[in-house]
Design a protein around this motif. Structure first.
Motif, PDB file in Angstrom:
ATOM      1  N   ALA A  86       6.608   5.150   7.848  1.00 39.41           N
ATOM      2  CA  ALA A  86       5.403   5.791   7.490  1.00 39.41           C
ATOM      3  C   ALA A  86       5.478   6.877   8.814  1.00 39.41           C
ATOM      4  CB  ALA A  86       4.305   4.902   7.551  1.00 39.41           C
ATOM      5  N   ALA A  87       5.734   6.294   9.749  1.00 40.40           N
ATOM      6  CA  ALA A  87       5.610   7.168  11.153  1.00 40.40           C
ATOM      7  C   ALA A  87       6.642   8.434  10.882  1.00 40.40           C
ATOM      8  CB  ALA A  87       5.960   6.502  12.286  1.00 40.40           C
ATOM      9  N   TYR A  88       7.799   8.128  10.362  1.00 35.08           N
ATOM     10  CA  TYR A  88       8.802   9.461  10.132  1.00 35.08           C
ATOM     11  C   TYR A  88       8.205  10.123   9.145  1.00 35.08           C
ATOM     12  CZ  TYR A  88      13.206  11.314   7.990  1.00 35.08           C
ATOM     13  OH  TYR A  88      14.198  12.160   7.571  1.00 35.08           O
ATOM     14  N   GLU A 129       0.714  -1.292   0.022  1.00 36.62           N
ATOM     15  CA  GLU A 129      -0.032  -0.061   0.075  1.00 36.62           C
ATOM     16  C   GLU A 129       0.789   1.186   0.108  1.00 36.62           C
ATOM     17  OE1 GLU A 129      -2.056  -3.326   2.270  1.00 36.62           O
ATOM     18  OE2 GLU A 129      -0.042  -2.371   2.234  1.00 36.62           O
ATOM     19  N   LEU A 130       1.859   1.010   0.584  1.00 35.90           N
ATOM     20  CA  LEU A 130       3.028   2.448   0.594  1.00 35.90           C
ATOM     21  C   LEU A 130       3.245   3.139  -0.704  1.00 35.90           C
ATOM     22  CD1 LEU A 130       5.261   1.680   3.528  1.00 35.90           C
ATOM     23  CD2 LEU A 130       3.253   3.256   3.638  1.00 35.90           C
ATOM     24  N   PRO A 131       3.897   2.325  -1.757  1.00 34.90           N
ATOM     25  CA  PRO A 131       4.164   2.771  -2.854  1.00 34.90           C
ATOM     26  C   PRO A 131       2.928   3.321  -3.648  1.00 34.90           C
ATOM     27  CG  PRO A 131       4.695   0.587  -2.887  1.00 34.90           C
ATOM     28  CD  PRO A 131       4.410   0.858  -1.423  1.00 34.90           C
ATOM     29  N   GLU A 132       1.607   2.595  -3.349  1.00 30.88           N
ATOM     30  CA  GLU A 132       0.328   2.886  -3.988  1.00 30.88           C
ATOM     31  C   GLU A 132      -0.284   3.989  -3.459  1.00 30.88           C
ATOM     32  OE1 GLU A 132      -3.704   3.561  -4.693  1.00 30.88           O
ATOM     33  OE2 GLU A 132      -2.850   2.842  -2.554  1.00 30.88           O
ATOM     34  N   ILE A 133       0.041   4.328  -2.198  1.00 30.10           N
ATOM     35  CA  ILE A 133      -0.492   5.711  -1.574  1.00 30.10           C
ATOM     36  C   ILE A 133       0.563   6.827  -2.139  1.00 30.10           C
ATOM     37  CG2 ILE A 133      -0.509   7.042   0.796  1.00 30.10           C
ATOM     38  CD1 ILE A 133      -1.458   4.245   1.886  1.00 30.10           C
ATOM     39  N   LEU A 134       1.810   6.524  -1.897  1.00 31.21           N
ATOM     40  CA  LEU A 134       2.706   7.817  -2.181  1.00 31.21           C
ATOM     41  C   LEU A 134       3.234   7.909  -3.587  1.00 31.21           C
ATOM     42  CD1 LEU A 134       5.176   6.979   0.747  1.00 31.21           C
ATOM     43  CD2 LEU A 134       3.341   8.820   0.515  1.00 31.21           C
ATOM     44  N   GLY A 135       2.754   6.804  -4.549  1.00 32.80           N
ATOM     45  CA  GLY A 135       3.155   6.813  -5.959  1.00 32.80           C
ATOM     46  C   GLY A 135       4.613   7.031  -6.250  1.00 32.80           C
ATOM     47  N   PRO A 165       3.338  13.400   3.249  1.00 33.06           N
ATOM     48  CA  PRO A 165       3.224  13.991   1.966  1.00 33.06           C
ATOM     49  C   PRO A 165       2.787  15.494   2.114  1.00 33.06           C
ATOM     50  CG  PRO A 165       2.330  12.000   1.771  1.00 33.06           C
ATOM     51  CD  PRO A 165       2.254  12.186   2.983  1.00 33.06           C
ATOM     52  N   GLU A 166       3.190  16.474   1.133  1.00 30.44           N
ATOM     53  CA  GLU A 166       2.402  17.912   1.242  1.00 30.44           C
ATOM     54  C   GLU A 166       0.814  17.817   1.029  1.00 30.44           C
ATOM     55  OE1 GLU A 166       4.497  20.421  -1.273  1.00 30.44           O
ATOM     56  OE2 GLU A 166       6.502  20.284   0.131  1.00 30.44           O
ATOM     57  N   ASP A 167       0.670  16.826  -0.077  1.00 31.29           N
ATOM     58  CA  ASP A 167      -0.681  16.695  -0.320  1.00 31.29           C
ATOM     59  C   ASP A 167      -1.626  16.281   0.883  1.00 31.29           C
ATOM     60  OD1 ASP A 167      -2.989  16.454  -2.538  1.00 31.29           O
ATOM     61  OD2 ASP A 167      -3.086  14.454  -1.749  1.00 31.29           O
ATOM     62  N   ALA A 168      -2.704  16.965   1.326  1.00 34.94           N
ATOM     63  CA  ALA A 168      -3.465  16.615   2.099  1.00 34.94           C
ATOM     64  C   ALA A 168      -4.238  15.018   2.240  1.00 34.94           C
ATOM     65  CB  ALA A 168      -4.309  17.745   2.576  1.00 34.94           C
ATOM     66  N   GLN A 169      -4.932  15.289   1.084  1.00 34.09           N
ATOM     67  CA  GLN A 169      -5.430  13.703   0.900  1.00 34.09           C
ATOM     68  C   GLN A 169      -4.551  12.328   0.942  1.00 34.09           C
ATOM     69  OE1 GLN A 169      -7.593  13.376  -2.587  1.00 34.09           O
ATOM     70  NE2 GLN A 169      -8.255  11.392  -2.479  1.00 34.09           N
ATOM     71  N   THR A 170      -3.364  12.603   0.358  1.00 38.10           N
ATOM     72  CA  THR A 170      -2.416  11.636   0.535  1.00 38.10           C
ATOM     73  C   THR A 170      -1.971  11.301   1.991  1.00 38.10           C
ATOM     74  OG1 THR A 170      -1.750  12.289  -1.738  1.00 38.10           O
ATOM     75  CG2 THR A 170      -0.088  10.795  -0.504  1.00 38.10           C
ATOM     76  N   ARG A 171      -1.615  12.444   2.814  1.00 38.60           N
ATOM     77  CA  ARG A 171      -1.321  12.397   4.094  1.00 38.60           C
ATOM     78  C   ARG A 171      -2.251  11.666   4.923  1.00 38.60           C
ATOM     79  NH1 ARG A 171       0.112  17.196   4.472  1.00 38.60           N
ATOM     80  NH2 ARG A 171      -1.448  18.292   5.444  1.00 38.60           N
ATOM     81  N   LEU A 199      -2.212   7.891   4.254  1.00 42.75           N
ATOM     82  CA  LEU A 199      -0.754   7.403   4.858  1.00 42.75           C
ATOM     83  C   LEU A 199      -1.330   7.115   6.330  1.00 42.75           C
ATOM     84  CD1 LEU A 199       1.924   6.519   4.683  1.00 42.75           C
ATOM     85  CD2 LEU A 199       2.818   8.676   4.675  1.00 42.75           C
ATOM     86  N   ARG A 200      -1.657   8.207   6.853  1.00 44.43           N
ATOM     87  CA  ARG A 200      -2.041   8.193   8.422  1.00 44.43           C
ATOM     88  C   ARG A 200      -3.007   7.086   8.964  1.00 44.43           C
ATOM     89  NH1 ARG A 200      -5.551  10.734  11.785  1.00 44.43           N
ATOM     90  NH2 ARG A 200      -4.900  11.276  13.822  1.00 44.43           N
ATOM     91  N   ALA A 201      -4.059   6.998   8.084  1.00 44.60           N
ATOM     92  CA  ALA A 201      -5.264   5.718   8.327  1.00 44.60           C
ATOM     93  C   ALA A 201      -4.430   4.427   8.121  1.00 44.60           C
ATOM     94  CB  ALA A 201      -6.236   6.191   7.073  1.00 44.60           C
TER      95      ALA A 201
END
Length: 453
Positions: free
Chosen positions: A403-405, A369-375, A412-418, A421-423
């Motif tokens: 992810a925590a770091y 999911e990480l590369p999928e979320i962060l692209g 990420p700067e994009d609020a939706q992506t952040r 990632l947080r979820a």
């Protein structure tokens, strides 16, 4: 030591090629990464292969027999369970260290996430021999250990690889898994002659042979297991097979899997190489005698050899000296500390980048999911994180820490992506799996926010 079981020609079983392996003609046996198997829930593909009479050998990657610490009991138990669940005739591991630090050095424990070379010194040999004996006593079947590929050389080594392996077999009676691709890697990277290494090996102790591919970049050979087997590796296999008939030969492929017909062609090339080599096998009377040939034959046949003279425990000082050297090297590779004296700074840089790249690749598989979320931002972000954050608890822990770091840094700067990632991090960072009920998930997330505040 009884005679090794005849295995034949095999291939490394991986989930990505499981169906193809089942359909391949002439597969006598397969090898599966032990840490990827659960004894109570073996993959259906492996069960079907076993029902057909295909031998399955568990291949360990995390025991760290070449490390300064004694093998962990829990890891030995796990390896034994897998051997018993699969009905395997033997298990295999590596002559390598995979972690360092801890109590022997009074420093943080570090994980390499990779197989790193053991210094060919008397201290390291003493420690390795004792660790091998501990493993032999804990396992229900014979153990074979594999020579590894290396980008770097230890300063002040006292033996060649052949001498080191010879003494290991002579003192413990352990079998050998000879990787001819690794001999080629060490030829390119460390200027070691594979023919000379074979001259010094106790070939009668070979359990089976690995064949794999790699690639060369800027004068450095990378043992990728993701590329076709080159002619040079097949030539080393031919050299080995002209000296002794290997009980088994296995094609390894871990990534970038080609079409099944290409894998079958590589297996065909291996079979042709073995057939041609057997036609010119040197008879024993023509084989140059090893200076220790009598001792090796005694060990291989199960009669007492030199092992009895080394039955006493290893001195604490040997383990501590080895621990300090391995901790300093691993810290330089994964934590950016100064390069230890005597090491090639350029080669350590290549190795450090390779370790970080491997971490990024494995974390991307463990936590897809990480590369999928962060692209496209995932890989550069992870490599930047890895420079100052060594792995200390395995790849799943590494994914959560990354992810925590990232979140604490405001990325990420994009609020939706952040938010995504947080979820993801909140769902996986607790001690139990998240509930599927929305009210429970909301309550858990709220508690975490309040606790952080």
């Amino acid at each position: 030591m009884t005679q090794p079981r005849r295995l034949g020609t095999g291939i490394g079983w991986r989930p990505e090629i499981a169906e193809a392996v089942e359909r391949m003609p002439g597969i006598d046996w397969v090898e599966a990464v032990a840490e990827n198997l659960c004894p109570g829930h073996l993959p259906e593909s492996l069960l079907r292969l076993r029902e057909r009479g295909v031998t399955v050998v568990p291949h360990g990657v995390s025991l760290g027999l070449g490390g300064a610490d004694r093998p962990e009991e829990s890891r030995l138990i796990a390896l034994a369970e897998r051997a018993e669940a699969l009905g395997s005739p033997l298990v295999t591991e590596h002559i390598a260290f995979v972690r360092a630090g801890g109590a022997l050095t009074a420093s943080p424990s570090l994980e390499a996430g990779h197989l790193l070379p053991v210094p060919r010194t008397r201290d390291a040999l003493d420690v390795l021999c004792e660790n091998v004996r501990i493993a032999q006593e804990a396992l229900p079947v014979p153990l074979a250990v594999e020579n590894i590929a290396a980008l770097i050389s230890w300063p002040g080594e006292e033996m060649t690889e052949g001498q080191f392996l010879y003494d290991l077999v002579d003192r413990t009676g352990v079998r050998l898994l000879i990787d001819v691709a690794n001999l080629h890697t060490n030829h390119v990277n460390r200027a070691e002659d594979p023919s000379k290494a074979l001259d010094e090996l106790p070939v009668e102790a070979i359990a089976y042979v690995h064949v794999a591919g790699g690639f060369e970049r800027d004068g450095v050979w990378h043992d990728s297991h993701a590329h076709p087997v080159p002619r040079q590796v097949l030539d080393i296999l031919a050299d080995l097979a002209s000296r002794v008939t290997p009980p088994g030969v296995l094609l390894e492929r871990d990534d970038n899997f080609p079409a099944p017909d290409e894998l079958e062609r590589e297996l065909g090339a291996i079979r042709v190489t073995l057939t041609k080599a057997r036609a010119r096998v040197v008879t024993p009377s023509q084989t140059p005698a090893s200076p220790h040939s009598g001792e090796a034959a005694a060990t291989a046949s199960g009669t007492p050899g030199a092992a009895g003279s080394h039955a006493e425990g290893v001195a604490v000082g040997a383990r501590q000296r080895l621990a300090l050297g391995q901790a300093a090297l691993l810290s330089a590779l994964v934590a950016g500390t100064p390069v230890p004296e005597g090491f090639d700074r350029g080669r350590l840089g290549v190795q450090a980048r390779a370790l970080a790249a491997k971490r990024a690749d494995v974390v991307a598989k463990v936590a897809a999911e990480l590369p999928e979320i962060l692209g496209d931002a995932y890989r550069p972000a992870f490599l930047a994180y890895a420079q100052g954050h060594p792995m200390s608890g395995g790849y799943r822990r590494d994914a959560l820490d990354f992810a925590a770091y990232t979140l604490l840094a405001g990325d990420p700067e994009d609020a939706q992506t952040r938010r995504r990632l947080r979820a993801w991090w909140l769902e996986r960072s607790g001690p139990t799996p998240p509930s599927q009920r929305s009210t429970a998930r909301l309550a858990r997330a709220t508690r975490r926010v309040l606790l952080r505040r």
